[in-house]
Design a protein around this motif. Structure first.
Motif, mmCIF file in Angstrom:
data_model
loop_
_atom_site.group_PDB
_atom_site.id
_atom_site.type_symbol
_atom_site.label_atom_id
_atom_site.label_comp_id
_atom_site.label_asym_id
_atom_site.label_seq_id
_atom_site.Cartn_x
_atom_site.Cartn_y
_atom_site.Cartn_z
ATOM 1 N N ALA A 74 0.671 -1.088 -0.150
ATOM 2 C CA ALA A 74 -0.006 0.035 0.031
ATOM 3 C C ALA A 74 0.622 1.331 -0.063
ATOM 4 O O ALA A 74 2.078 1.105 0.358
ATOM 5 C CB ALA A 74 -1.062 0.013 1.118
ATOM 6 N N PRO A 75 0.395 2.350 -0.489
ATOM 7 C CA PRO A 75 1.239 3.639 -0.666
ATOM 8 C C PRO A 75 1.694 4.073 0.526
ATOM 9 O O PRO A 75 2.678 4.755 0.834
ATOM 10 C CB PRO A 75 0.509 4.429 -1.413
ATOM 11 C CG PRO A 75 -0.901 3.903 -1.427
ATOM 12 C CD PRO A 75 -0.752 2.435 -1.169
ATOM 13 N N ASP A 76 1.227 3.815 1.828
ATOM 14 C CA ASP A 76 1.273 4.460 2.937
ATOM 15 C C ASP A 76 2.372 3.338 3.504
ATOM 16 O O ASP A 76 2.894 3.673 4.639
ATOM 17 C CB ASP A 76 0.395 4.648 3.787
ATOM 18 C CG ASP A 76 -0.637 3.218 4.358
ATOM 19 O OD1 ASP A 76 -0.176 2.215 3.897
ATOM 20 O OD2 ASP A 76 -1.477 3.706 5.011
ATOM 21 N N GLY A 77 2.758 2.268 2.963
ATOM 22 C CA GLY A 77 3.841 1.366 3.556
ATOM 23 C C GLY A 77 3.183 0.613 4.551
ATOM 24 O O GLY A 77 3.987 0.002 5.208
ATOM 25 N N GLN A 78 1.912 0.580 5.133
ATOM 26 C CA GLN A 78 1.440 -0.075 6.262
ATOM 27 C C GLN A 78 0.740 -1.365 5.851
ATOM 28 O O GLN A 78 0.288 -2.082 6.967
ATOM 29 C CB GLN A 78 0.617 0.922 7.172
ATOM 30 C CG GLN A 78 1.554 1.895 7.562
ATOM 31 C CD GLN A 78 0.520 3.011 8.434
ATOM 32 O OE1 GLN A 78 -0.796 3.017 8.788
ATOM 33 N NE2 GLN A 78 0.880 4.109 8.559
ATOM 34 N N THR A 79 0.674 -1.684 4.707
ATOM 35 C CA THR A 79 -0.314 -3.044 4.410
ATOM 36 C C THR A 79 0.374 -3.875 3.368
ATOM 37 O O THR A 79 0.947 -3.015 2.310
ATOM 38 C CB THR A 79 -1.777 -2.732 3.761
ATOM 39 O OG1 THR A 79 -2.454 -1.980 5.040
ATOM 40 C CG2 THR A 79 -2.379 -4.039 3.578
ATOM 41 N N LEU A 80 0.533 -4.885 3.355
ATOM 42 C CA LEU A 80 1.177 -6.087 2.276
ATOM 43 C C LEU A 80 0.077 -6.838 1.826
ATOM 44 O O LEU A 80 -0.420 -7.451 2.769
ATOM 45 C CB LEU A 80 2.398 -6.545 2.800
ATOM 46 C CG LEU A 80 3.176 -7.623 1.998
ATOM 47 C CD1 LEU A 80 4.597 -7.541 2.148
ATOM 48 C CD2 LEU A 80 2.660 -9.039 2.112
ATOM 49 N N HIS A 81 -0.109 -6.826 0.607
ATOM 50 C CA HIS A 81 -0.925 -7.977 -0.157
ATOM 51 C C HIS A 81 -0.122 -8.945 -0.619
ATOM 52 O O HIS A 81 0.607 -8.927 -1.578
ATOM 53 C CB HIS A 81 -1.744 -7.355 -1.075
ATOM 54 C CG HIS A 81 -2.670 -6.125 -0.548
ATOM 55 N ND1 HIS A 81 -3.680 -6.004 0.077
ATOM 56 C CD2 HIS A 81 -2.506 -4.532 -0.797
ATOM 57 C CE1 HIS A 81 -4.083 -5.143 0.528
ATOM 58 N NE2 HIS A 81 -3.525 -3.915 0.011
ATOM 59 N N ALA A 82 -0.304 -10.304 -0.106
ATOM 60 C CA ALA A 82 0.563 -11.447 -0.622
ATOM 61 C C ALA A 82 -0.505 -12.321 -1.454
ATOM 62 O O ALA A 82 -1.376 -12.784 -1.074
ATOM 63 C CB ALA A 82 1.066 -12.114 0.475
ATOM 64 N N VAL A 83 0.043 -12.617 -2.632
ATOM 65 C CA VAL A 83 -0.819 -13.414 -3.544
ATOM 66 C C VAL A 83 -0.347 -14.848 -3.555
ATOM 67 O O VAL A 83 0.874 -15.280 -3.674
ATOM 68 C CB VAL A 83 -0.449 -12.861 -5.055
ATOM 69 C CG1 VAL A 83 -1.464 -13.930 -6.188
ATOM 70 C CG2 VAL A 83 -0.791 -11.659 -5.148
ATOM 71 N N ASP A 84 -1.385 -15.970 -3.183
ATOM 72 C CA ASP A 84 -1.240 -17.272 -3.360
ATOM 73 C C ASP A 84 -1.797 -17.723 -4.673
ATOM 74 O O ASP A 84 -3.093 -17.656 -4.828
ATOM 75 C CB ASP A 84 -1.991 -17.831 -2.098
ATOM 76 C CG ASP A 84 -1.847 -19.309 -2.100
ATOM 77 O OD1 ASP A 84 -1.153 -19.934 -3.123
ATOM 78 O OD2 ASP A 84 -2.483 -19.923 -1.090
ATOM 79 N N THR A 85 -0.723 -17.865 -5.594
ATOM 80 C CA THR A 85 -1.363 -18.183 -7.100
ATOM 81 C C THR A 85 -2.102 -19.525 -7.129
ATOM 82 O O THR A 85 -3.377 -19.321 -7.476
ATOM 83 C CB THR A 85 -0.077 -18.124 -7.910
ATOM 84 O OG1 THR A 85 0.401 -16.768 -8.101
ATOM 85 C CG2 THR A 85 -0.627 -18.502 -9.395
ATOM 86 N N LEU A 86 -1.894 -20.531 -6.634
ATOM 87 C CA LEU A 86 -2.308 -21.663 -6.798
ATOM 88 C C LEU A 86 -3.671 -21.847 -5.755
ATOM 89 O O LEU A 86 -4.514 -22.337 -6.120
ATOM 90 C CB LEU A 86 -1.435 -23.048 -6.494
ATOM 91 C CG LEU A 86 -0.370 -23.026 -7.819
ATOM 92 C CD1 LEU A 86 0.263 -24.512 -7.485
ATOM 93 C CD2 LEU A 86 -0.728 -23.126 -9.080
ATOM 94 N N GLY A 87 -3.265 -21.045 -4.726
ATOM 95 C CA GLY A 87 -4.514 -21.157 -3.560
ATOM 96 C C GLY A 87 -5.788 -20.178 -4.211
ATOM 97 O O GLY A 87 -6.634 -20.162 -3.533
ATOM 98 N N ARG A 88 -5.376 -19.311 -5.164
ATOM 99 C CA ARG A 88 -6.393 -18.404 -5.933
ATOM 100 C C ARG A 88 -6.839 -17.420 -4.811
ATOM 101 O O ARG A 88 -8.221 -17.268 -4.649
ATOM 102 C CB ARG A 88 -7.450 -19.044 -6.554
ATOM 103 C CG ARG A 88 -7.173 -20.075 -7.683
ATOM 104 C CD ARG A 88 -7.939 -20.698 -8.628
ATOM 105 N NE ARG A 88 -9.425 -20.073 -8.671
ATOM 106 C CZ ARG A 88 -9.617 -19.360 -9.401
ATOM 107 N NH1 ARG A 88 -8.760 -19.034 -10.659
ATOM 108 N NH2 ARG A 88 -10.838 -18.917 -9.464
#
Length: 292
Positions: free
Chosen positions: A153-167
């Motif tokens: 996130a632009p404020d550096g406070q949130t990370l979004h992690a993608v689990d590709t096979l877990g969709r």
């Protein structure tokens, strides 16, 4: 209004990935993982450059000392574009020889968040790491088969992690010391969404763009996980979006020929190319990696 992406560079990448707009040279950088290639594209002139990497190269990010930090199958490297050289800095997972590094993002403080994956795409050995001024730490996030993103996130406070096979995409709060907490589901993709979520980035509103491998599309979700845009492509494998250009609204997409047989390649002659479209919301200038 329907967005129609345009092919702007015939990269014909086997596995195009990791696009990043580098503001200091106003160019798009990306990799072709399986061909071991690093690319630079001047989108104004169309001039393209290519370097051979010493292995499968997952990503490249500009660093604060004028060069680049890059993730390969066997660890982190410093890339010097003037000399065209890759200098090995450190191993990341020497005990997991079946893994390779896959995708990465840098946060506003200059820390790099990057993931690994099982190169055979079969077992859950993909971990999420943090590079903070020369130090590498395992974030403790539960392993998955293929990590992607992460998007910050632009404020550096949130990370979004993608689990590709877990969709699915999970979100975490980033504490000041770089630790992650408060895991929650950002988006889980149902049967109505074709393909698998691949690379992801955040725009200046905290919206998340994600490419879909085998899905013929890229999608944008707002900061609450609601779908706001779907951009259809004439090729199946959309791997990641980068936002840049003069106003931050030029969207560039990497694509891939991987897994396409001769009949599919005839059906998708533009597969592996770089595509462009205009986004409604600008991106965020990529912070150079803090090396020390």
């Amino acid at each position: 209004m329907t967005i129609i992406p345009e092919s702007i560079h015939a990269a014909a990448a086997l596995l195009g990935e990791g696009p990043v707009w580098v503001e200091r040279d106003k160019a798009l950088w990306f990799v072709d993982i399986k061909s071991h290639h690093l690319h630079r594209l001047d989108v104004t002139s169309g001039t393209a450059s290519r370097w051979d990497a010493p292995g499968e190269i997952g990503w490249v990010l500009p660093s604060d000392e004028g060069a680049f930090l890059s993730g390969l199958a066997d660890g982190l490297y410093r890339f010097d574009p003037r000399a065209g050289t890759f200098t090995h800095l450190c191993e990341v997972e020497p005990s997991r020889p079946g893994n390779r590094l896959n995708d990465a993002a840098v946060d506003p403080s200059g820390r790099v968040w990057f993931g690994s994956m099982d190169n055979a795409e079969a077992v859950q050995t993909g971990h999420l790491f943090r590079f903070d001024r020369g130090m590498i730490s395992d974030t403790g996030v539960a392993p998955v088969t293929i990590t992607n993103g992460p998007a910050i996130a632009p404020d550096g406070q949130t990370l979004h992690a993608v689990d590709t096979l877990g969709r699915r995409i999970d979100s975490y709060t980033i504490d000041e010391d770089g630790s992650l907490r408060d895991k929650r589901c950002f988006v889980a993709f149902g049967d109505d969404v074709q393909g698998h979520p691949d690379g992801a980035i955040c725009d200046s509103e905290g919206g998340v763009w994600v490419g879909f491998f085998g899905g013929w599309a890229a999608r944008r979700y707002d900061a609450k996980g609601n779908l706001t845009h779907k951009v259809d492509f004439p090729v199946a494998n959309i791997t990641k979006i980068a936002l840049g250009g003069a106003d931050g609204r030029d969207a560039y997409a990497t694509t891939a020929r991987k897994g396409l047989d001769e009949a599919e390649l005839n059906r998708q002659p533009l597969a592996g190319n770089i595509f462009h479209f205009r986004a409604d919301v600008p991106g965020v200038t990529v912070t150079p990696v803090k090396m020390e």
